[in-house]
Scaffold this motif. Structure first.
Motif, PDB file in Angstrom:
ATOM      1  N   GLY A   1       0.795  -1.223   0.000  1.00 30.33           N
ATOM      2  CA  GLY A   1       0.000   0.000   0.000  1.00 30.33           C
ATOM      3  C   GLY A   1       0.823   1.266   0.000  1.00 30.33           C
ATOM      4  O   GLY A   1       0.331   2.329   0.379  1.00 30.33           O
ATOM      5  N   ALA A   2       2.089   1.180  -0.430  1.00 25.77           N
ATOM      6  CA  ALA A   2       2.950   2.363  -0.505  1.00 25.77           C
ATOM      7  C   ALA A   2       3.503   2.486  -1.920  1.00 25.77           C
ATOM      8  O   ALA A   2       3.837   1.486  -2.561  1.00 25.77           O
ATOM      9  N   GLU A   3       3.596   3.725  -2.402  1.00 31.86           N
ATOM     10  CA  GLU A   3       4.159   3.995  -3.722  1.00 31.86           C
ATOM     11  C   GLU A   3       5.151   5.151  -3.623  1.00 31.86           C
ATOM     12  O   GLU A   3       4.962   6.077  -2.828  1.00 31.86           O
ATOM     13  N   PHE A   4       6.180   5.090  -4.456  1.00 29.91           N
ATOM     14  CA  PHE A   4       7.213   6.117  -4.455  1.00 29.91           C
ATOM     15  C   PHE A   4       7.361   6.689  -5.858  1.00 29.91           C
ATOM     16  O   PHE A   4       7.306   5.964  -6.842  1.00 29.91           O
ATOM     17  N   LYS A   5       7.564   8.005  -5.914  1.00 26.88           N
ATOM     18  CA  LYS A   5       7.687   8.685  -7.194  1.00 26.88           C
ATOM     19  C   LYS A   5       9.137   8.659  -7.665  1.00 26.88           C
ATOM     20  O   LYS A   5      10.036   9.165  -6.981  1.00 26.88           O
ATOM     21  N   TYR A   6       9.351   8.068  -8.852  1.00 27.71           N
ATOM     22  CA  TYR A   6      10.673   7.984  -9.465  1.00 27.71           C
ATOM     23  C   TYR A   6      10.931   9.270 -10.258  1.00 27.71           C
ATOM     24  O   TYR A   6       9.984  10.010 -10.555  1.00 27.71           O
ATOM     25  N   PRO A   7      12.172   9.572 -10.601  1.00 26.42           N
ATOM     26  CA  PRO A   7      12.434  10.795 -11.379  1.00 26.42           C
ATOM     27  C   PRO A   7      11.692  10.880 -12.706  1.00 26.42           C
ATOM     28  O   PRO A   7      11.602  11.971 -13.290  1.00 26.42           O
ATOM     29  N   ASP A   8      11.170   9.767 -13.216  1.00 24.04           N
ATOM     30  CA  ASP A   8      10.393   9.823 -14.468  1.00 24.04           C
ATOM     31  C   ASP A   8       8.953  10.280 -14.237  1.00 24.04           C
ATOM     32  O   ASP A   8       8.139  10.260 -15.149  1.00 24.04           O
ATOM     33  N   ASN A   9       8.638  10.671 -12.966  1.00 23.15           N
ATOM     34  CA  ASN A   9       7.324  11.190 -12.565  1.00 23.15           C
ATOM     35  C   ASN A   9       6.243  10.117 -12.471  1.00 23.15           C
ATOM     36  O   ASN A   9       5.056  10.441 -12.397  1.00 23.15           O
ATOM     37  N   LYS A  10       6.643   8.855 -12.470  1.00 24.99           N
ATOM     38  CA  LYS A  10       5.697   7.773 -12.252  1.00 24.99           C
ATOM     39  C   LYS A  10       5.870   7.220 -10.837  1.00 24.99           C
ATOM     40  O   LYS A  10       6.953   7.269 -10.268  1.00 24.99           O
ATOM     41  N   TYR A  11       4.776   6.686 -10.299  1.00 30.10           N
ATOM     42  CA  TYR A  11       4.819   6.085  -8.962  1.00 30.10           C
ATOM     43  C   TYR A  11       5.007   4.577  -9.083  1.00 30.10           C
ATOM     44  O   TYR A  11       4.395   3.923  -9.928  1.00 30.10           O
ATOM     45  N   TYR A  12       5.855   4.044  -8.220  1.00 31.55           N
ATOM     46  CA  TYR A  12       6.155   2.612  -8.239  1.00 31.55           C
ATOM     47  C   TYR A  12       6.023   2.020  -6.842  1.00 31.55           C
ATOM     48  O   TYR A  12       6.393   2.663  -5.850  1.00 31.55           O
ATOM     49  N   GLU A  13       5.476   0.802  -6.789  1.00 34.40           N
ATOM     50  CA  GLU A  13       5.485   0.061  -5.536  1.00 34.40           C
ATOM     51  C   GLU A  13       6.865  -0.559  -5.340  1.00 34.40           C
ATOM     52  O   GLU A  13       7.696  -0.571  -6.249  1.00 34.40           O
ATOM     53  N   LEU A  14       7.108  -1.086  -4.158  1.00 33.63           N
ATOM     54  CA  LEU A  14       8.409  -1.678  -3.865  1.00 33.63           C
ATOM     55  C   LEU A  14       8.449  -3.170  -4.160  1.00 33.63           C
ATOM     56  O   LEU A  14       9.430  -3.840  -3.827  1.00 33.63           O
ATOM     57  N   CYS A  15       7.391  -3.703  -4.768  1.00 34.20           N
ATOM     58  CA  CYS A  15       7.439  -5.086  -5.221  1.00 34.20           C
ATOM     59  C   CYS A  15       8.234  -5.145  -6.525  1.00 34.20           C
ATOM     60  O   CYS A  15       8.619  -4.117  -7.076  1.00 34.20           O
ATOM     61  N   GLY A  16       8.474  -6.349  -7.008  1.00 33.48           N
ATOM     62  CA  GLY A  16       9.273  -6.504  -8.214  1.00 33.48           C
ATOM     63  C   GLY A  16      10.758  -6.552  -7.951  1.00 33.48           C
ATOM     64  O   GLY A  16      11.563  -6.586  -8.880  1.00 33.48           O
ATOM     65  N   GLN A  17      11.149  -6.570  -6.671  1.00 32.64           N
ATOM     66  CA  GLN A  17      12.573  -6.642  -6.340  1.00 32.64           C
ATOM     67  C   GLN A  17      13.047  -8.089  -6.410  1.00 32.64           C
ATOM     68  O   GLN A  17      12.388  -8.998  -5.908  1.00 32.64           O
ATOM     69  N   MET A  18      14.205  -8.261  -7.011  1.00 38.53           N
ATOM     70  CA  MET A  18      14.769  -9.598  -7.168  1.00 38.53           C
ATOM     71  C   MET A  18      16.253  -9.568  -6.863  1.00 38.53           C
ATOM     72  O   MET A  18      16.846  -8.500  -6.664  1.00 38.53           O
ATOM     73  N   GLY A  19      16.853 -10.742  -6.827  1.00 37.99           N
ATOM     74  CA  GLY A  19      18.287 -10.826  -6.601  1.00 37.99           C
ATOM     75  C   GLY A  19      18.797 -12.218  -6.893  1.00 37.99           C
ATOM     76  O   GLY A  19      18.112 -13.207  -6.611  1.00 37.99           O
ATOM     77  N   HIS A  20      19.982 -12.297  -7.474  1.00 37.01           N
ATOM     78  CA  HIS A  20      20.608 -13.579  -7.779  1.00 37.01           C
ATOM     79  C   HIS A  20      21.998 -13.586  -7.146  1.00 37.01           C
ATOM     80  O   HIS A  20      22.875 -12.820  -7.547  1.00 37.01           O
ATOM     81  N   LEU A  21      22.174 -14.439  -6.163  1.00 38.74           N
ATOM     82  CA  LEU A  21      23.458 -14.589  -5.469  1.00 38.74           C
ATOM     83  C   LEU A  21      24.265 -15.659  -6.185  1.00 38.74           C
ATOM     84  O   LEU A  21      23.839 -16.811  -6.287  1.00 38.74           O
ATOM     85  N   ILE A  22      25.437 -15.279  -6.670  1.00 37.74           N
ATOM     86  CA  ILE A  22      26.288 -16.182  -7.444  1.00 37.74           C
ATOM     87  C   ILE A  22      27.611 -16.379  -6.716  1.00 37.74           C
ATOM     88  O   ILE A  22      28.262 -15.402  -6.314  1.00 37.74           O
ATOM     89  N   GLY A  23      27.987 -17.622  -6.561  1.00 36.44           N
ATOM     90  CA  GLY A  23      29.268 -17.917  -5.930  1.00 36.44           C
ATOM     91  C   GLY A  23      29.589 -19.392  -6.029  1.00 36.44           C
ATOM     92  O   GLY A  23      28.694 -20.215  -6.249  1.00 36.44           O
ATOM     93  N   PRO A  24      30.863 -19.762  -5.884  1.00 32.71           N
ATOM     94  CA  PRO A  24      31.251 -21.172  -5.957  1.00 32.71           C
ATOM     95  C   PRO A  24      30.563 -22.008  -4.890  1.00 32.71           C
ATOM     96  O   PRO A  24      30.118 -21.484  -3.855  1.00 32.71           O
ATOM     97  N   SER A  25      30.466 -23.281  -5.122  1.00 25.85           N
ATOM     98  CA  SER A  25      29.871 -24.196  -4.152  1.00 25.85           C
ATOM     99  C   SER A  25      30.643 -24.135  -2.834  1.00 25.85           C
ATOM    100  O   SER A  25      31.869 -24.103  -2.826  1.00 25.85           O
TER     101      SER A  25
END
Length: 440
Positions: A52-76
């Protein structure tokens, strides 16, 4: 520019300062060698608490904080499992919520079975799982997205120990690219969906996602998706093996004292509602955009420039999450971490996949040799056009782009030209910038 993404060593994490005390807490139980790669990977889990929160990006659009991802890469054996332990601590309330949802399904299934073939069987209850299991199927993932939307628009979070598990979640390898783009952009799946119970819908995908792999698997996984926008949307964290040390890493325990402090921060995320314009946050984004253009000019690499656009957005969302955790107050330290998040992502991309930006087939060890390079660093302090032309040819660039690159460097204040000597000279501005990067 604060960091050198062309370096062999990862950008050094800023020291937590005023406003980023949460960083100290999050890393307090993580082994020393894994603190830098673990931190960026925790932000998607933390941001899943924001609804229920949105933030305004410099492009003047509002975005939620969902859509965040991450891939941790490293040797076994590098310690990637430490992410799981911290994530479980962060997601305890999600686990509690899901337990009650699973009970609803169990009760419904029990009543349904006792009805036999009668027509008065109860309808399937509306449920929404916030922290789905790692073996979630595509149908379950999309049905859950539909339930989450109907019950208020929460974000589901998944932490997959192996990147290949994404294929099952997306319904096959061919669907991964489209699904990840929908997740990043918070879009609907694009078609009506039917379940066994007759439920139809076109759910808005609110999800945060993290996963891990060894470098070889990561290179194979993204091999066919370097230019379709899928690869650019994933922030990467790479951890090299480093020196051989005969010491067992020391990990802490997420005891009651830790969890109590953590819950105080999580409450701030849970309670954050409304629309926000954080001007200092957007100022850093604008500064990063300028720096990323300079980096791309130094390497004369359009792919690197295109990748940087979404690296900035991902870092911006992480910093917005830190802003909430700091009781909706901006500090310089939050900005420093935002910059680091962006550079660490791009450094990891160059380090692991650099040669693949243009279809290379080299091994991980060779990727940085054949990937983007800061060509100005490869030249002496004073040089002529022919020397740059030779460097460009060495790095696989055309000699026709030499004059344009010199013009770009002059416009950015990196070099000066002397008509008397016919030489270009690196400016004090650039040399100071290189000195700062060298000390990071």
């Amino acid at each position: 520019m604060n960091y050198d993404i062309f370096s062999r060593t990862a950008p050094a994490m800023p020291k937590p300062g005023k406003g980023t005390e949460i960083v100290k807490l999050l890393l307090s139980q993580v082994s020393k060698g894994m603190q830098e790669p673990i931190l960026p990977m925790t932000l998607p889990a933390l941001a899943a608490h924001v609804s229920g929160a949105e933030f305004k990006y410099p492009d003047n659009k509002y975005y939620e904080l969902c859509g965040q991802m991450g891939h941790l890469i490293g040797p076994s054996g590098i310690g990637k499992d430490e992410l799981h332990d911290l994530v479980e601590a962060i997601m305890r309330s999600f686990r509690d919520h899901d337990e009650e949802e699973y009970k609803k399904l169990e009760n419904w299934q029990h009543v349904k079975n006792t009805k036999g073939d009668n027509k008065d069987k109860p309808d399937r209850p509306e449920v929404a799982i916030w922290f789905p299991p790692i073996d979630v199927t595509s149908a379950a993932f999309l049905q859950n997205a539909l339930g989450l939307e109907k019950l208020g628009g929460r974000t589901q979070y998944l932490n997959l120990p192996e990147v290949e598990m994404v294929e099952k979640m997306c319904g096959g390898r061919k669907n991964v690219s489209v699904m990840v783009r929908n997740i990043f952009d918070r879009k609907r799946v694009g078609a009506l969906r039917a379940t066994a119970e007759g439920v139809t819908g076109n759910p808005l995908i609110r999800a945060n996602l993290t996963f891990s792999s060894v470098p070889e698997v990561a290179r194979l996984f993204y091999k066919r998706d370097m230019t379709n926008g899928f690869f650019a949307r994933i922030p990467f964290v790479y951890k090299a093996r480093g020196e051989r040390k005969g010491k067992i890493p020391r990990k802490g325990e997420y005891d009651e004292a830790f969890l109590q402090k953590l819950d105080e921060y999580l409450l701030r995320l849970d309670n954050c509602k409304g629309r926000f314009v954080v001007k200092p946050l957007n100022k850093v984004a604008d500064q990063l955009a300028e720096e990323m253009a300079s980096l791309a000019d130094l390497a004369d690499d359009d792919v690197l420039f295109e990748l940087s656009h979404r690296s900035i957005i991902s870092a911006w969302k992480k910093a917005a999450t830190l802003w909430i955790l700091n009781d909706q107050t901006w500090t310089r330290s939050i900005g420093e971490f935002m910059v680091w998040f962006c550079y660490y992502d791009l450094w990891s991309k160059v380090k692991v996949f650099g040669d693949m930006f243009k279809g290379g087939e080299a091994s991980e060890d060779d990727s940085q040799k054949r990937g983007p390079k800061n060509m100005l660093d490869s030249l002496p302090n004073s040089f002529n056009e022919a020397q740059l032309e030779a460097i460009r040819l060495e790095f696989g660039k055309s000699k026709e782009g030499t004059k344009h690159q010199l013009s770009s460097w002059k416009n950015r204040g990196f070099i000066e030209y002397s008509s008397e000597t016919g030489l270009y000279t690196k400016t004090e501005k650039y040399l100071k910038m290189s000195d700062v990067r060298g000390k990071m």
